[in-house]
Design an enzyme around this catalytic site. Structure first.
Site, PDB file in Angstrom:
ATOM      1  N   GLU A  58      14.534  14.171  25.664  1.00  7.98           N
ATOM      2  CA  GLU A  58      14.695  14.451  27.093  1.00  7.98           C
ATOM      3  C   GLU A  58      14.072  13.395  27.998  1.00  7.98           C
ATOM      4  OE1 GLU A  58      13.063  16.391  24.957  1.00  7.98           O
ATOM      5  OE2 GLU A  58      11.285  17.320  25.857  1.00  7.98           O
ATOM      6  N   ASN A  59      13.232  12.519  27.442  1.00 12.13           N
ATOM      7  CA  ASN A  59      12.706  11.438  28.280  1.00 12.13           C
ATOM      8  C   ASN A  59      13.758  10.391  28.581  1.00 12.13           C
ATOM      9  OD1 ASN A  59      12.432  10.906  25.466  1.00 12.13           O
ATOM     10  ND2 ASN A  59      11.282   9.065  25.961  1.00 12.13           N
TER      11      ASN A  59
END
Lengths: 215, 220, 215, 220
Positions: D49-50
């Protein structure tokens, strides 16, 4: 390794009454060959979501002129006189939406938002029938997300994984539409081995099928 | 002045409102002409809402690229340092207050700063395009228009056509003068000495507040 | 031709009590040299908006460990024990926000939205004190936009016009923060003549000042 | 099984839930191990998700790049065809329902599909990170966890800790079995024959609905 299909296979993915988002701005960035095939297939009662009505002989304008469109959701129809005529004769429903609101509604549809608050359209007929929400004593219109069955995009460069780039001003609504439909088909001007992973406009997870522009 | 001279005159005066570093969006029609009169000693960035900043002059045969278009669908060029983006970012720029000045035409504009520019019910329904977003989102909204339409005032006490936005216009520039929408009403800041004040008042459907108006000058 | 300033000039742009958005995810994509300078300048009572609390000796964690932060708005503080300690001792206010909601709030702040509706956090303490809006009999939390005085970003490649690119996973919150503050300063790993106009992450209009990482 | 074997056992069983073409987000800790047991005959895309899709194995000395990290801040690699993006698009992907499966750990999970995983008030406040978004947005939520914590059930009738999300969990996979949250409650679909059904029931704080459970198998 996305599936590359033939233009003639488009018929397996379209049906009467479906909703379709079409990329492009005044037909720049519209998958023109797919528009031609849609005219040939003559699917009917379509709901078309596009920035504008294109021209009589270009972009979604072709579908409109061929009486395939039941409802058009767009921000502008001024350059397609057929759109104006069908609308005023009651033969096509036309929902006019501010361009930024339209982009944001499609983004909201793709991003799982239930809606968003915007001042655009306040005090105009755009606010008619919509909920007004007051935050810190400022009024906003609550605009709802838009999704569709299918997105038809025009990619300049598509890699074999399905990563897709849109060059220059052909980009416009294409990337945001890729996120907001059940199925996405991109017409590829060029298919390459791999797009630089730092410079992908639309990740391959959004793309379902690729059609080569020149087969 | 003939019609084209009038338009150029208005566009030239609008250009004087732009400052160094401004991000500017010019509407279709008369506002587009402003691009021909940009001050050369400052840097102005022109945005086109279909997805670019750094709108350049019309292309020559050598740099014609059909993939570079403006919001009117015409082929344009990109200046050095310019860049492209999608509609979501384009309207984040517009709606987020990052556009310093937007210049738009009008069907009607009123002394409360409301604008009508996108529909004549039953007659002409082009749609609002990006105009509602621009007028609502830009820091400064300038309406560039001929003062009247076939002799009838376009500047009114209150618009009668459906609005593009309510109370958002800051300035109106015509061949007759420069007007500013303030809290207490519509001020005539400058007038074109080719017209008498009385002629300007008569051509205006709104109440003009007139306190020592300056002469409209195009050269500094 | 954006203004390139020296790191020592940062002092002209920061003040006690200001709000600052800092790019980076676990300090990857954080302008580390600017963090060091902020520690040296010792500005106080800051409101810091960042994905996480970094580490005690990395990222915004340095500011936290140096007691410069009055309020932290972040999605995660687990890797900086000082943040947890200051929070539980009441020495730092900590507003924990779901990461996607935080990204969207910052985007809303930059895009002029009055808020947005999300299901994230429904039925949890995240919804506490917030308006619940029902659309088509589905509940959503109304989340409000976030803006700040200053954004501090870490750009991999910045061109002389100020166009900025963030490579790989250093990108994270940097582009969206660039849109949501009154002033934006980017620490540039490299300054180049021009970035390909098709591949700009953050257009120059969002960038106010550039500081070169290696002066 | 020792602790590591138990974790690998769970991870291996979770991997069987993934199908060709799935976009999958694996949480920090035990869920990360699932990446070691991905089926090789199908294509699974891992999201972090980064800001990447195409999470590859840990780097070697040759392809170590500190600019490529996962959501835990560790240096990773990108597979062929993978790409990077910013947090806004990352969470548009997650929240927009484009992630097919998310695998997360838990402090507690209950028979209504509610999850507690981000805070023990007064003790541990790491924050929710992207977990609330993932659990709410992903099409299928699998909790991968040891069945108990120091002998105490983690699977409860109702979570007592603050929730990460309400009624969003679809499946719970532990070293004892595979459970599915359905309309009428928590079903034991498979059990590990190393344990008796009675042992599993006793280690579970929730009511298990048990109708002809299958044996938990790791190889097809």
């Amino acid at each position: 390794m996305k599936e590359i299909i033939k233009l003639s296979e488009l018929k397996n993915h379209v049906f009467d009454g479906m909703s379709i988002m079409v990329g492009g701005f005044m037909a720049v960035g519209t998958p023109e060959k797919i528009m031609d095939e849609l005219v040939r297939l003559n699917v009917k009662d379509l709901t078309i979501i596009c920035n504008d009505a294109g021209f009589v002989d270009l972009g979604v304008g072709k579908l409109i002129a061929n009486s395939q469109v039941k409802t058009l959701i767009a921000s502008h129809i001024g350059l397609n006189p057929e759109a104006g005529r069908l609308m005023s004769e009651g033969l096509m429903e036309c929902i006019l939406v501010p361009q930024g609101t339209l982009a944001e509604q499609i983004r909201a549809g793709g991003a799982g938002l239930g809606g968003f608050l915007t001042p655009t359209g306040l005090g105009t007929i755009v606010e008619k029938g919509k909920k007004i929400v007051t935050v810190d004593s400022k009024d906003f219109i609550l605009e709802l997300p838009i999704r569709a069955d299918l997105a038809l995009l025009y990619g300049t460069t598509v890699d074999k994984y399905g990563n897709t780039n849109f060059t220059k001003t052909t980009r416009n609504f294409n990337p945001v539409m890729a996120t907001a439909t059940d199925k996405v088909i991109v017409l590829a001007r060029e298919i390459v081995e791999r797009i630089d992973p730092d410079n992908v406009d639309t990740p391959h997870v959004f793309i379902d099928y690729i059609i080569k522009e020149e087969e | 002045m003939d019609r084209q001279e009038t338009k150029n005159f208005i566009a030239k005066r609008v250009a004087k409102e732009l400052s160094d570093g401004d991000l500017v969006n010019l509407g279709i029609g008369l506002p587009t002409l402003v691009g021909n009169f940009l001050p050369t000693d400052v840097k102005i960035d022109l945005q086109s809402e279909n997805g670019l900043i750094g709108l350049g002059p019309a292309p020559t045969e050598d740099n014609y690229d059909k993939d570079i278009t403006n919001a009117g669908g015409q082929v344009v060029t990109l200046v050095e340092g310019g860049m492209y983006f999608d509609s979501a970012l384009s309207f984040a720029i517009i709606r987020g207050g990052h556009v310093d000045v937007t210049v738009l035409g009008c069907l009607q504009v009123d002394e409360l700063g409301s604008l009508a520019s996108w529909i004549i019910p039953g007659k002409m329904v082009p749609g609002m395009g990006g105009a509602m977003d621009l007028v609502t989102g830009a820091k400064k909204v300038i309406i560039a228009t001929t003062h009247t339409n076939r002799g009838k005032p376009k500047i009114l006490k209150e618009c009668t056509l459906p609005l593009t936005a309510k109370n958002q216009v800051n300035m109106i520039i015509t061949e007759m003068g420069v007007m500013e929408v303030k809290e207490d009403g519509l001020h005539l800041l400058e007038y074109n000495p080719e017209y008498t004040i009385m002629e300007i008042v008569e051509a205006t459907g709104a109440t003009l507040i007139i306190k020592e108006p300056k002469v409209m000058e195009l050269e500094d």
